[in-house]
Write a protein that holds these residues in place. Structure first.
Motif, PDB file in Angstrom:
ATOM      1  N   LEU A   8       0.835  -1.202   0.000  1.00 43.34           N
ATOM      2  CA  LEU A   8       0.000   0.000   0.000  1.00 43.34           C
ATOM      3  C   LEU A   8       0.870   1.253   0.000  1.00 43.34           C
ATOM      4  O   LEU A   8       0.560   2.227  -0.690  1.00 43.34           O
ATOM      5  N   VAL A   9       1.946   1.242   0.767  1.00 42.93           N
ATOM      6  CA  VAL A   9       2.869   2.386   0.790  1.00 42.93           C
ATOM      7  C   VAL A   9       3.443   2.624  -0.604  1.00 42.93           C
ATOM      8  O   VAL A   9       3.504   3.757  -1.091  1.00 42.93           O
ATOM      9  N   ARG A  10       3.840   1.549  -1.264  1.00 45.06           N
ATOM     10  CA  ARG A  10       4.368   1.669  -2.622  1.00 45.06           C
ATOM     11  C   ARG A  10       3.280   2.142  -3.585  1.00 45.06           C
ATOM     12  O   ARG A  10       3.562   2.864  -4.553  1.00 45.06           O
ATOM     13  N   GLY A  11       2.029   1.740  -3.301  1.00 48.61           N
ATOM     14  CA  GLY A  11       0.917   2.207  -4.122  1.00 48.61           C
ATOM     15  C   GLY A  11       0.737   3.705  -4.017  1.00 48.61           C
ATOM     16  O   GLY A  11       0.503   4.396  -5.023  1.00 48.61           O
ATOM     17  N   PHE A  12       0.845   4.236  -2.792  1.00 50.13           N
ATOM     18  CA  PHE A  12       0.755   5.685  -2.596  1.00 50.13           C
ATOM     19  C   PHE A  12       1.862   6.400  -3.363  1.00 50.13           C
ATOM     20  O   PHE A  12       1.630   7.452  -3.970  1.00 50.13           O
ATOM     21  N   LYS A  13       3.052   5.842  -3.343  1.00 50.98           N
ATOM     22  CA  LYS A  13       4.180   6.463  -4.042  1.00 50.98           C
ATOM     23  C   LYS A  13       3.952   6.488  -5.550  1.00 50.98           C
ATOM     24  O   LYS A  13       4.345   7.437  -6.233  1.00 50.98           O
ATOM     25  N   MET A  14       3.271   5.450  -6.075  1.00 56.50           N
ATOM     26  CA  MET A  14       3.039   5.385  -7.516  1.00 56.50           C
ATOM     27  C   MET A  14       2.051   6.437  -8.004  1.00 56.50           C
ATOM     28  O   MET A  14       2.031   6.776  -9.198  1.00 56.50           O
ATOM     29  N   LEU A  15       1.220   6.959  -7.109  1.00 57.84           N
ATOM     30  CA  LEU A  15       0.250   7.976  -7.505  1.00 57.84           C
ATOM     31  C   LEU A  15       0.931   9.209  -8.077  1.00 57.84           C
ATOM     32  O   LEU A  15       0.329   9.963  -8.844  1.00 57.84           O
ATOM     33  N   ARG A  16       2.179   9.409  -7.707  1.00 62.22           N
ATOM     34  CA  ARG A  16       2.910  10.607  -8.144  1.00 62.22           C
ATOM     35  C   ARG A  16       3.657  10.392  -9.459  1.00 62.22           C
ATOM     36  O   ARG A  16       4.231  11.329 -10.011  1.00 62.22           O
ATOM     37  N   GLU A  17       3.657   9.169  -9.973  1.00 60.77           N
ATOM     38  CA  GLU A  17       4.375   8.873 -11.204  1.00 60.77           C
ATOM     39  C   GLU A  17       3.739   9.622 -12.381  1.00 60.77           C
ATOM     40  O   GLU A  17       2.514   9.598 -12.557  1.00 60.77           O
ATOM     41  N   PRO A  18       4.551  10.293 -13.221  1.00 66.04           N
ATOM     42  CA  PRO A  18       4.007  11.084 -14.339  1.00 66.04           C
ATOM     43  C   PRO A  18       3.072  10.300 -15.260  1.00 66.04           C
ATOM     44  O   PRO A  18       2.042  10.805 -15.673  1.00 66.04           O
ATOM     45  N   GLY A  19       3.398   9.046 -15.573  1.00 69.04           N
ATOM     46  CA  GLY A  19       2.549   8.275 -16.477  1.00 69.04           C
ATOM     47  C   GLY A  19       1.309   7.700 -15.815  1.00 69.04           C
ATOM     48  O   GLY A  19       0.432   7.157 -16.500  1.00 69.04           O
ATOM     49  N   ILE A  20       1.209   7.827 -14.510  1.00 64.01           N
ATOM     50  CA  ILE A  20       0.097   7.259 -13.750  1.00 64.01           C
ATOM     51  C   ILE A  20      -0.906   8.324 -13.328  1.00 64.01           C
ATOM     52  O   ILE A  20      -2.116   8.076 -13.303  1.00 64.01           O
ATOM     53  N   ARG A  21      -0.432   9.515 -13.034  1.00 66.52           N
ATOM     54  CA  ARG A  21      -1.288  10.559 -12.461  1.00 66.52           C
ATOM     55  C   ARG A  21      -2.574  10.844 -13.236  1.00 66.52           C
ATOM     56  O   ARG A  21      -3.640  11.006 -12.617  1.00 66.52           O
ATOM     57  N   PRO A  22      -2.553  10.896 -14.586  1.00 62.14           N
ATOM     58  CA  PRO A  22      -3.812  11.180 -15.298  1.00 62.14           C
ATOM     59  C   PRO A  22      -4.902  10.138 -15.056  1.00 62.14           C
ATOM     60  O   PRO A  22      -6.092  10.458 -15.110  1.00 62.14           O
ATOM     61  N   PHE A  23      -4.498   8.905 -14.773  1.00 59.82           N
ATOM     62  CA  PHE A  23      -5.462   7.818 -14.607  1.00 59.82           C
ATOM     63  C   PHE A  23      -5.926   7.666 -13.152  1.00 59.82           C
ATOM     64  O   PHE A  23      -6.749   6.805 -12.847  1.00 59.82           O
ATOM     65  N   VAL A  24      -5.387   8.519 -12.281  1.00 58.09           N
ATOM     66  CA  VAL A  24      -5.778   8.537 -10.869  1.00 58.09           C
ATOM     67  C   VAL A  24      -6.963   9.467 -10.656  1.00 58.09           C
ATOM     68  O   VAL A  24      -7.748   9.286  -9.726  1.00 58.09           O
ATOM     69  N   ILE A  25      -7.140  10.441 -11.555  1.00 55.91           N
ATOM     70  CA  ILE A  25      -8.093  11.521 -11.330  1.00 55.91           C
ATOM     71  C   ILE A  25      -9.523  11.019 -11.134  1.00 55.91           C
ATOM     72  O   ILE A  25     -10.190  11.369 -10.156  1.00 55.91           O
ATOM     73  N   LEU A  26     -10.029  10.171 -12.054  1.00 51.27           N
ATOM     74  CA  LEU A  26     -11.427   9.730 -11.951  1.00 51.27           C
ATOM     75  C   LEU A  26     -11.677   8.834 -10.734  1.00 51.27           C
ATOM     76  O   LEU A  26     -12.646   9.062 -10.001  1.00 51.27           O
ATOM     77  N   PRO A  27     -10.840   7.800 -10.472  1.00 52.32           N
ATOM     78  CA  PRO A  27     -11.048   7.030  -9.237  1.00 52.32           C
ATOM     79  C   PRO A  27     -10.983   7.910  -7.988  1.00 52.32           C
ATOM     80  O   PRO A  27     -11.763   7.724  -7.044  1.00 52.32           O
ATOM     81  N   LEU A  28     -10.072   8.882  -7.994  1.00 52.42           N
ATOM     82  CA  LEU A  28      -9.947   9.778  -6.847  1.00 52.42           C
ATOM     83  C   LEU A  28     -11.192  10.637  -6.688  1.00 52.42           C
ATOM     84  O   LEU A  28     -11.701  10.812  -5.574  1.00 52.42           O
ATOM     85  N   LEU A  29     -11.713  11.154  -7.797  1.00 47.35           N
ATOM     86  CA  LEU A  29     -12.914  11.980  -7.742  1.00 47.35           C
ATOM     87  C   LEU A  29     -14.101  11.193  -7.208  1.00 47.35           C
ATOM     88  O   LEU A  29     -14.867  11.685  -6.364  1.00 47.35           O
ATOM     89  N   VAL A  30     -14.280   9.954  -7.694  1.00 45.04           N
ATOM     90  CA  VAL A  30     -15.375   9.107  -7.203  1.00 45.04           C
ATOM     91  C   VAL A  30     -15.233   8.876  -5.706  1.00 45.04           C
ATOM     92  O   VAL A  30     -16.208   8.987  -4.948  1.00 45.04           O
ATOM     93  N   ASN A  31     -14.016   8.573  -5.270  1.00 45.60           N
ATOM     94  CA  ASN A  31     -13.794   8.292  -3.855  1.00 45.60           C
ATOM     95  C   ASN A  31     -14.082   9.507  -2.980  1.00 45.60           C
ATOM     96  O   ASN A  31     -14.680   9.399  -1.913  1.00 45.60           O
ATOM     97  N   VAL A  32     -13.641  10.690  -3.433  1.00 50.44           N
ATOM     98  CA  VAL A  32     -13.870  11.912  -2.660  1.00 50.44           C
ATOM     99  C   VAL A  32     -15.365  12.186  -2.514  1.00 50.44           C
ATOM    100  O   VAL A  32     -15.849  12.513  -1.427  1.00 50.44           O
TER     101      VAL A  32
END
Length: 245
Positions: A8-32
């Motif tokens: 999970l810690v490594r998962g949090f770190k991956m959220l900041r990866e340039p190629g990953i960040r665009p695909f985090v937005i929608l799951p993050l928005l739903v969760n918020v």
């Protein structure tokens, strides 16, 4: 940190990866939106839930009330947080699958032929919903058992722990499954692999479950857990020959 609990810690770190960040937005928005709206209601219900549990306690066990208060809090939070996570995962399932795809590609350098884009993720929504329904049915079968155990006098004081562990197990199944679904593995095969590696997958689920109970952290927990579960898939589940450690 033990390799079995740092996914999970490594998962949090991956959220900041340039190629990953665009695909985090929608799951993050739903969760918020889900957690922001329902967390308030959940915490308002905790007081009533605790009172009801303690009122059910036999009089001869009333001296245990000081122990049952924290257990009751865990019970209510475990059920509420897993329920909220389930709703968020149903809505965000296609986008979580897309995120898992991009994480795996980032980790392995190899293309995963799955959802590919946000448009294809939306097109896969019916299939994703069916997968989530299968997970929900699996959860309900065990939830019924835990509920029955909660009415047994010598077990009921520890029912909060049982609910927590059940929620943790289901979250490990939830977040490790996206990568396997992308690869076309059946839900039955997904369960088999996750069970075979429960020495790694259950600690991961416990970390995710605990994270859902921490304010602010729980808003980021879903995309981080998708990343962490995908790392687990790449490192321990993909071969299908995992062992309990």
């Amino acid at each position: 940190m033990d390799s079995n609990i740092n996914y999970l810690v490594r998962g949090f770190k991956m959220l900041r990866e340039p190629g990953i960040r665009p695909f985090v937005i929608l799951p993050l928005l739903v969760n918020v939106l889900i957690f922001g709206g329902l967390m308030t209601l959940g915490f308002e219900l905790i007081g009533g839930g605790i009172a009801a549990i303690l009122a059910w306690l036999p009089e001869w066990l009333s001296f245990l009330s000081w122990i049952l208060w924290p257990l009751a809090v865990v019970l209510v939070l475990a059920i509420a947080m897993y329920s909220f996570s389930t709703l968020a995962n149903i809505i965000a399932a296609p986008f979580n699958g897309l995120l898992a795809e991009k994480v795996e590609e980032k980790l392995t350098g190899k293309e995963v032929e799955a959802r590919e884009s946000f448009a294809s993720a939306l097109a896969s929504f019916p299939r994703s919903i069916w997968r989530e329904v299968q997970k929900l049915g699996y959860y309900l079968s065990f939830a019924l058992l835990v509920l029955l155990l909660s009415f047994i006098p010598f077990i009921s004081p520890f029912s909060g722990v049982l609910w927590f562990l059940l929620g943790a197990w289901m979250l490990s199944l939830e977040y490790c499954d996206y990568a396997m679904d992308n690869r076309g593995l059946s839900f039955k095969e997904s369960k088999r692999r996750i069970k075979a590696a429960r020495g790694s997958t259950l600690p991961f689920g416990i970390m995710v479950m605990a994270g859902t109970m921490v304010p602010i952290v729980n808003l980021l927990i879903m995309p981080a857990a998708v990343c962490g579960g995908t790392i687990l898939w790449v490192e321990k589940l993909q071969s299908g020959q995992t062992t309990n450690v």
